[in-house]
Structures are given as C-alpha cells and as structure tokens.
Design a protein around this motif. Structure first.
Motif, PDB file in Angstrom:
ATOM      1  N   VAL A  25      79.692  35.731  61.977  1.00  0.00           N
ATOM      2  CA  VAL A  25      79.796  37.186  61.779  1.00  0.00           C
ATOM      3  C   VAL A  25      78.453  37.900  61.957  1.00  0.00           C
ATOM      4  O   VAL A  25      78.431  39.109  62.224  1.00  0.00           O
ATOM      5  N   GLN A  26      77.347  37.170  61.837  1.00  0.00           N
ATOM      6  CA  GLN A  26      76.058  37.813  62.135  1.00  0.00           C
ATOM      7  C   GLN A  26      75.903  38.014  63.637  1.00  0.00           C
ATOM      8  O   GLN A  26      75.424  39.062  64.088  1.00  0.00           O
ATOM      9  N   ILE A  32      70.778  39.705  48.130  1.00  0.00           N
ATOM     10  CA  ILE A  32      71.006  40.236  49.486  1.00  0.00           C
ATOM     11  C   ILE A  32      70.104  39.479  50.453  1.00  0.00           C
ATOM     12  O   ILE A  32      68.902  39.404  50.201  1.00  0.00           O
ATOM     13  N   PRO A  33      70.590  39.020  51.594  1.00  0.00           N
ATOM     14  CA  PRO A  33      72.003  38.903  51.954  1.00  0.00           C
ATOM     15  C   PRO A  33      72.436  37.438  51.972  1.00  0.00           C
ATOM     16  O   PRO A  33      71.600  36.552  52.108  1.00  0.00           O
ATOM     17  N   TYR A  52      66.933  30.016  51.988  1.00  0.00           N
ATOM     18  CA  TYR A  52      67.892  31.106  52.263  1.00  0.00           C
ATOM     19  C   TYR A  52      69.009  31.112  51.226  1.00  0.00           C
ATOM     20  O   TYR A  52      69.455  32.183  50.783  1.00  0.00           O
ATOM     21  N   GLN A  72      67.820  45.920  53.476  1.00  0.00           N
ATOM     22  CA  GLN A  72      68.633  46.619  52.473  1.00  0.00           C
ATOM     23  C   GLN A  72      68.561  45.956  51.097  1.00  0.00           C
ATOM     24  O   GLN A  72      69.246  46.363  50.172  1.00  0.00           O
ATOM     25  N   ALA A  73      67.756  44.890  50.993  1.00  0.00           N
ATOM     26  CA  ALA A  73      67.649  44.170  49.710  1.00  0.00           C
ATOM     27  C   ALA A  73      66.874  44.998  48.693  1.00  0.00           C
ATOM     28  O   ALA A  73      66.081  45.850  49.055  1.00  0.00           O
ATOM     29  N   LEU A 114      69.747  43.467  57.612  1.00  0.00           N
ATOM     30  CA  LEU A 114      70.342  43.027  56.343  1.00  0.00           C
ATOM     31  C   LEU A 114      69.265  42.888  55.275  1.00  0.00           C
ATOM     32  O   LEU A 114      69.409  43.391  54.158  1.00  0.00           O
ATOM     33  N   HIS A 171      79.734  44.933  51.902  1.00  0.00           N
ATOM     34  CA  HIS A 171      79.507  44.379  53.236  1.00  0.00           C
ATOM     35  C   HIS A 171      80.451  45.015  54.237  1.00  0.00           C
ATOM     36  O   HIS A 171      81.517  45.493  53.873  1.00  0.00           O
ATOM     37  N   ILE A 177      75.078  47.505  53.782  1.00  0.00           N
ATOM     38  CA  ILE A 177      75.049  46.997  52.401  1.00  0.00           C
ATOM     39  C   ILE A 177      74.624  48.157  51.514  1.00  0.00           C
ATOM     40  O   ILE A 177      73.848  49.022  51.940  1.00  0.00           O
ATOM     41  N   ASN A 178      75.126  48.224  50.284  1.00  0.00           N
ATOM     42  CA  ASN A 178      74.798  49.351  49.399  1.00  0.00           C
ATOM     43  C   ASN A 178      74.484  48.837  48.001  1.00  0.00           C
ATOM     44  O   ASN A 178      75.354  48.679  47.152  1.00  0.00           O
ATOM     45  N   LYS A 179      73.203  48.573  47.813  1.00  0.00           N
ATOM     46  CA  LYS A 179      72.705  48.010  46.551  1.00  0.00           C
ATOM     47  C   LYS A 179      73.020  48.913  45.356  1.00  0.00           C
ATOM     48  O   LYS A 179      73.363  48.417  44.284  1.00  0.00           O
ATOM     49  N   SER A 211      74.898  35.744  54.597  1.00  0.00           N
ATOM     50  CA  SER A 211      75.579  36.159  55.812  1.00  0.00           C
ATOM     51  C   SER A 211      75.416  37.683  55.916  1.00  0.00           C
ATOM     52  O   SER A 211      74.282  38.161  55.870  1.00  0.00           O
ATOM     53  N   ASN A 212      76.488  38.457  55.991  1.00  0.00           N
ATOM     54  CA  ASN A 212      76.363  39.922  56.094  1.00  0.00           C
ATOM     55  C   ASN A 212      76.598  40.625  54.760  1.00  0.00           C
ATOM     56  O   ASN A 212      76.811  41.828  54.738  1.00  0.00           O
ATOM     57  N   THR A 213      76.546  39.868  53.670  1.00  0.00           N
ATOM     58  CA  THR A 213      77.102  40.339  52.405  1.00  0.00           C
ATOM     59  C   THR A 213      76.070  40.375  51.290  1.00  0.00           C
ATOM     60  O   THR A 213      75.222  39.492  51.193  1.00  0.00           O
TER      61      THR A 213
END
Lengths: 279, 120
Positions: free
Chosen positions: B97-98, A264-265, A29, B119-120, B116, A193, A203-205, A267-269
């Motif tokens: 936060v998740q 990506i990602p 991860y 969106q990769a 999440l 994020h 998220i906006n790649k 956490s949420n970022t």
C-alpha cells in the motif's frame, strides 16, 4: 454471571502480519509499535478472558460487494482465516461460541437492530493480527469468539452514533447471559489513515488524540461527527474507528484507561493500541 | 498543497478523496469482482499468464481495462475500483500500500514514506 473483564483495541494493518512472520518485532521501524504489547499481554494474563466479543471490518475476504451487510454477527462453531491475496500467512482458526452469538443476535433484534447472522464466516487479518499480537505464543487461541462485523467499506456506513448504540446493545445482551465466562471486548482497525486517492498517506495526529482521549471518558463525543466528517478527519480507512466506538459501547457505561501506545507510521497508518477496564 | 492542508472545510467535498459509495460500487462491480477472485492463488497465476483473457472473463469496462493495462491506480478508482480489492491486484505485482500510495500521489516511494513520517 458472565463478566466483561475489559476491552483491548488495536490497529490491524496487514503489514504487521508480515513483520511477525519475519520476526521483525525488534527492528527499529517496528519496535515502537510492538513495544505497546507486553503490557497488553500482561493484562490479558491477569484478567484471563475465555471469550472475546470482537468488532472489526472485513476487507474483501468473507464479504464481497454482492452482499454487504451493515452489521453482521458470526454464529459459527469455528471461524477460519484464508488467503487474502497479499501474501500473509494463513492464521489459526478461532473457536466460536454459537450459543452466546445467538443470545446476542436475539437481543440485538429485540433491541431493534437488524444484524445479518452468519453461520459461516471467514475472518481476515482484522481479527487474526490482533490475536497474534495479544497471544503470540499460543498453540490455540485461549478465547472462544463472537465476531461482529461492521461495514466500513461501502458507503453509506452506519453512523458513529449507531455503532456506539450497537455496542451498548451488545453490552445489555451480555448482562442477561446466564454463563460465567470472562469476556474481553476487542475493537480493531484505525487509527487515521488513507490508502486511496490523491490524499493517500493522510494521517491526523490531533484527531487520533481526540479519539484516544475520549474513548474511556466520553465516547459520545466521537459520535457527533457525520461519517463524511469522520472520513475528512480520519481518512477513508481511518473510518475503522467505528469498530473502536462499537467496542467501547460493549464494554459498558463507565471505563478507565489502563494502557495506551501510539506510533506514526506503520505502513500508511497511525497505529494505536489501548486497554480499558470497566470503572 | 501539503498533506496537512488536505482536510478542507466541513460540509464541503474532501480534497483528494473519493468515497466508495453506491455509484462507485455499481460502476466498479466488474473490476472489484476480478480483484476479489485474486484471493485464490490459481486466479493470480491465471491473470499473470494471460492478463487480457482474464480481464475479459470478468467483463471489465473499457475504462477499467485501460486503467489496469496502464497500472493507473487513480484511473482504477475513477472507474469504481475499491482500494481493498485493488490491493489484491497490486499484490500480484509485489506492490504494497505504500507503493500504491506513491503511485497515486506522484511521489517516489521514499518521498511518500517521508510524507508519512512528517505527520508524526
């Protein structure tokens, strides 16, 4: 004369601190994110900075909503980290450089910026984690620090244009500094994020790619959107890109990209790491 | 609506997004002040020992009290909570936060993580 050796940019997600504490850097991860750092460390080892001018936002450790400065410049002898309430280890203190801090404060005000000066300032994960990533084996940080805080928490936030101008004004201040230090500029946070609301997890790649592609060659392109539109594109916390924009301004007029990592990602970022040098 | 469709139109409100502005900061002062106190371990322990008494000490509004009692994150935000401060409250319950993202979006944690990744 002091030299700005370059600029280092990275996300500062608190969970990175957890991964470091657990030794999870090689975990599937985390690996794609931590793989972005050997190059950063190699570069830092080559350019050997002894001062860091940093741009980040506080997350409710030093500043509360009782007093929320738009721009704050640390002018302390030392900056300590402290318990942020979510279980991260407490990180090593950072040595300050009050003479350079006051030089920057004096020049910013001369240049019609109005920062809050802070002779006491706690620094949170937004600085400690980028430092841990850059110098993981250091017993003490190899740089003295001038920390500059930007409000990305409570609207109204300063515009991207204003943040770039702030950074450029810091650059101007450094050019009139008579020391012979080697300065690295650091910008932390982002990229896209959103932690809160029904759109949490956004998220906006594409927008991130636009920011990373613009950072070296055309930072003004990142200042054309209002804060509202940046939040739309980057997320409520992705607006931390303001720290990157200010740091880019402080690097100087022309720059070239020498390193980029994006994943990506975390956490949420959408996590990103970049290194730029003055061109 | 998919997450990718959640940008909306320039100049219009942003879908699913609550800007933490002066109105929210004013409305949320008490709950955010309580959460700010959770930077100290003794305060986290005091909250866990007697949640109602601890909330009373900070004069939470009825909306804030109800949202905290129900662990209703969107309710806390509607009552002026700022996510950076609320995250300190979440930390007391061992939530990251998740987890908080999943709670707000009505997704399971696995579904939120998948959102999440998608969106990769």
């Amino acid at each position: 004369m002091a030299e700005i050796v370059g600029a280092y940019f990275t996300s500062h997600v608190p969970a990175i601190g957890g991964a470091i504490a657990r030794g999870d850097q090689g975990d599937p991860y985390w690996k794609p994110f931590f793989d972005g750092f050997p190059k950063v460390r190699e570069w830092l080892n080559e350019v050997k900075p002894d001062v860091a001018i940093t741009f980040s936002n506080d997350h409710g450790l030093n500043f509360f909503l009782d007093k929320m400065p738009t721009f704050a410049v640390g002018a302390a002898e030392q900056y300590t980290n402290a318990d942020e309430g979510w279980g991260l280890p407490t990180y090593k203190p950072m040595q300050g450089f009050p003479e350079l801090s006051w030089h920057i404060i004096n020049n910013l005000v001369e240049d019609e910026f109005d920062p809050v000066s802070c002779q006491e300032m706690l620094v949170d994960h937004a600085l400690s984690i980028p430092f841990e990533l850059a110098w993981p084996d250091a017993d003490a940080w190899p740089v003295r620090v001038v920390p500059i805080g930007i409000n990305t928490v409570q609207h109204p936030l300063p515009s991207a244009k204003r943040c770039l101008a702030l950074g450029r004004s810091v650059h101007k201040a450094v050019t009139s500094w008579q020391g012979n230090e080697r300065i690295v500029v650091i910008g932390t946070g982002g990229l896209s994020h959103q932690l809160d609301g029904e759109r949490a997890g956004f998220i906006n790649k594409d927008y991130d790619a636009f920011c990373m592609d613009s950072l070296a060659s055309d930072p003004d392109a990142m200042t054309r959107d209002s804060i509202h539109e940046i939040v739309r594109l980057a997320g409520t916390q992705g607006v931390e890109i303001l720290n990157w924009i200010a740091a880019r301004g402080a690097l100087g007029p022309a720059a070239r990209e020498i390193h980029r990592n994006y994943h990506i990602p975390i956490s949420n970022t959408a996590a990103a790491t970049m290194v730029l040098e003055a061109a | 609506m998919t997450i990718a469709g959640m940008t909306g139109e320039a100049g219009q409100p942003i879908p699913g997004t609550h800007l933490f502005d002066g109105d929210a900061a004013k409305k949320g002062y008490a709950i955010n002040a309580m959460c700010f106190s959770f930077n100290h371990d003794e305060n986290r322990k005091a909250f866990l020992e007697d949640e109602a008494a601890y909330c009373a000490k900070f004069n939470l509004t009825p909306d804030q009290l109800e949202a905290v009692a129900n662990r209703d994150v969107l309710g806390m935000i509607a009552a002026g909570g700022n996510i950076y401060y609320l995250a300190k409250l979440a930390g007391i319950f061992g939530l990251n936060v998740q987890d908080v993202g999943a709670l707000q979006t009505g997704l399971s944690l696995d579904e939120f993580k998948q959102r999440l990744l998608d969106q990769a």
